[in-house]
Scaffold this motif. Structure first.
Motif: not given
Length: 168
Positions: A28-57
């Motif tokens: 979900c975080a990566v999807l939001i990130q990709v869609v945000g970049r496509t629209m021109g403005n990706s939320p900053v928090w998605t980078e962090e959430l992706t790293r934290y989700a990977l740690l839990y994985l």
């Protein structure tokens, strides 16, 4: 033996559920990130959430990897030994894994407690929740190793990695 089987099934279910939830958050975080970049403005928090989700994985998946043999193995050498040699090496490996992870639990908890004084920059999340992944990984590995040890002692497990359905 029935009780060990129930504990093993519960452990595998919880680890899979945790890994699955972490993977869902990651997707979900990566999807939001990709869609945000496509629209021109990706939320900053998605980078962090992706790293934290990977740690839990990784934290939840470590015990599952130990059970299935997806961690580094030296089976070519170990399994070529005569007699009970392979069984003994698998037992020593499980005992060493259990011992090391249990030994590291207290220092890891100290590391987790340091996170009370810190927050993540983008999400504002207390770092305790992020640092907890280190302790969780050790605890999950310790439990997986303990299940293997008890199974080998009782004779319900030979210590060999669990076969995946596609390999059976």
């Amino acid at each position: 033996m029935k009780r060990l089987n129930q504990i093993t099934k519960a452990f595998v279910w919880l680890a899979r559920a945790g890994a699955g939830l972490a993977f869902l958050v990651l997707i979900c975080a990566v999807l939001i990130q990709v869609v945000g970049r496509t629209m021109g403005n990706s939320p900053v928090w998605t980078e962090e959430l992706t790293r934290y989700a990977l740690l839990y994985l990784v934290a939840f998946g470590g015990g599952l990897a130990l059970r299935t043999g997806d961690m580094v193995n030296v089976d070519v050498f170990c399994e070529s030994l005569p007699g009970r040699g392979p069984w003994m090496l698998r037992m020593v490996s499980a005992l060493m894994t259990f011992g090391l992870t249990v030994y590291l639990l207290a220092p890891a908890w100290k590391y987790v407690s340091i996170g009370r004084m810190q927050t993540s920059p983008a999400l504002g999340l207390r770092m305790t929740y992020v640092h907890f992944t280190v302790w969780l990984l050790l605890a999950v590995l310790a439990l997986a190793a303990l299940i293997r040890i008890v199974g080998m002692i009782t004779g319900s497990d030979d210590g060999m990695p669990e076969k995946k359905p596609e390999e059976a």
